[in-house]
Design an enzyme around this catalytic site. Structure first.
Site, PDB file in Angstrom:
ATOM      1  N   ASP A  34       0.439  10.510  -5.151  1.00 60.25           N
ATOM      2  CA  ASP A  34       1.460   9.452  -5.166  1.00 60.25           C
ATOM      3  C   ASP A  34       2.451   9.663  -6.323  1.00 60.25           C
ATOM      4  OD1 ASP A  34      -0.619   9.026  -6.903  1.00 60.25           O
ATOM      5  OD2 ASP A  34      -1.028   6.962  -6.293  1.00 60.25           O
TER       6      ASP A  34
ATOM      7  N   GLY B  74       0.813  -1.218   0.000  1.00 54.84           N
ATOM      8  CA  GLY B  74       0.000   0.000   0.000  1.00 54.84           C
ATOM      9  C   GLY B  74       0.843   1.262   0.000  1.00 54.84           C
TER      10      GLY B  74
ATOM     11  N   GLY C 199       2.072   2.713  -2.835  1.00 50.60           N
ATOM     12  CA  GLY C 199       2.031   3.418  -4.120  1.00 50.60           C
ATOM     13  C   GLY C 199       2.926   2.830  -5.197  1.00 50.60           C
ATOM     14  N   SER C 200       2.920   1.499  -5.336  1.00 53.50           N
ATOM     15  CA  SER C 200       3.803   0.869  -6.319  1.00 53.50           C
ATOM     16  C   SER C 200       3.390   1.189  -7.759  1.00 53.50           C
ATOM     17  CB  SER C 200       3.859  -0.648  -6.105  1.00 53.50           C
ATOM     18  OG  SER C 200       2.572  -1.193  -6.217  1.00 53.50           O
ATOM     19  N   SER C 201       2.093   1.403  -8.012  1.00 55.27           N
ATOM     20  CA  SER C 201       1.644   1.683  -9.389  1.00 55.27           C
ATOM     21  C   SER C 201       2.217   3.010  -9.886  1.00 55.27           C
ATOM     22  CB  SER C 201       0.119   1.780  -9.459  1.00 55.27           C
ATOM     23  OG  SER C 201      -0.472   0.719  -8.795  1.00 55.27           O
TER      24      SER C 201
END
Ligand code: MEV
Length: 297
Positions: free
Chosen positions: A135, A88, A90-92
């Site tokens: 993000d 959770g 913010g990998s995208s």
């Protein structure tokens, strides 16, 4: 063989999640969990991203970048992640920004940070359908940022020696679902939800002042109040509430969920004296302490 790599950090929203989607400010910080993208020569387009669960971000970024710069889409993209979408953090956005930065380096397109932010935000929004871009800002600029939607305001915040403990609930939050849930609640009762957003917005502004004044006691109170307002949006879970409660009992200045709600992470504002008591309390309550540095570049 020509090869370029770039990395981008993950993020933690300190204050103002959800209301930021509706144009209010938030404070977001970059965390030392990175995704790297490597662009290398190839005679066709290949993506090797075993640790990225959704390669749409890489595919959309490469297509958009190539179209904009009139470049043939023939190269390999490899990603290396030291965190996954399970965290959770913010990998995208991190994978989108890292891919954009690496393409910019590889093809020497001379994009500014602002252009990297704009392109990455466009890609993230086209995959997710919504989102404030907070993000993406953390991934592009690093540090800690006072942010307003669409990058209307991207202002660095000096968080000095501020210290937090991050607790993961072990429950994966479904960001899209929770953003939609809040949107539905707002549709049904605009006045009530907008009032909550206004109150969160006021807390964010006060928090910004508290950070500048090093007034952690007051800052902690604002964070806990922000958590309570987020609970009024019905996005808290018993796990998040429990970790917040035990952190406060262990002496944290304040604590709140971070992100969309429904799971993922909370964090507590601590001092060097109470840090380990708060860490123990979170662990004993079933959470996992994520040992991450914030405010990284
Ligand atoms: C999710 O990390 C944060 C939200 O405010 C959504 C967004 O800013 O796009 C809930």
């Amino acid at each position: 063989m020509k090869k370029n790599s770039a990395k981008a950090p993950g993020k933690l929203i300190l204050m103002g999640e959800h209301s930021v989607v509706y144009g209010h400010p938030c404070i977001v910080t970059a965390v030392d969990r990175y995704i790297a993208a490597i662009i290398s020569e190839d005679d066709k387009y290949i993506v090797d991203a075993p640790d990225v669960s959704n390669t749409d971000y890489v595919d959309k970024m490469t297509s958009f970048f190539c179209k904009k710069n009139n470049i043939e889409k023939k190269f390999k993209v490899t990603t290396k992640a030291d965190f996954s979408d399970m965290n959770g953090l913010g990998s995208s956005s991190a994978v989108s920004v890292a891919t954009c930065k690496a393409l910019n380096d590889y093809f020497e397109t001379g994009m500014s940070k602002r252009e990297i932010f704009d392109m990455s935000y466009h890609v993230v929004k086209s995959v997710q359908g919504s989102g404030s871009g907070a993000d993406v800002a953390a991934g592009t600029y690093g540090g800690t940022i006072y942010y307003e939607k669409l990058g209307k305001n991207i202002e660095p915040v000096d968080i000095n020696g501020m210290s937090i403990v991050i607790g993961n609930t072990g429950v994966k939050a479904k960001t899209k679902e929770y953003v939609a849930k809040v949107a539905k609640a707002r549709e049904e009762n605009t006045e009530k939800i907008d009032d909550i957003f206004q109150r969160i917005s006021a807390l964010v502004l006060e928090a910004k002042r508290n950070i500048a004044d090093l007034n952690y006691k007051s800052l902690g109170e604002k964070m806990t109040l922000n958590h309570k307002l987020l609970c009024e949006l019905n996005i808290c879970t018993p796990e998040l509430d429990r970790l917040v409660e035990v952190a406060l009992k262990a002496g944290a200045f304040g604590a709140k969920l971070s992100g969309a709600g429904g799971g993922d992470n909370m964090f507590a504002l601590v001092s060097s004296e109470n840090r380990s008591a708060v860490e123990d309390a979170i662990t004993n309550a079933g959470g996992t302490v994520i040992n991450a540095q914030i405010n990284v570049s």
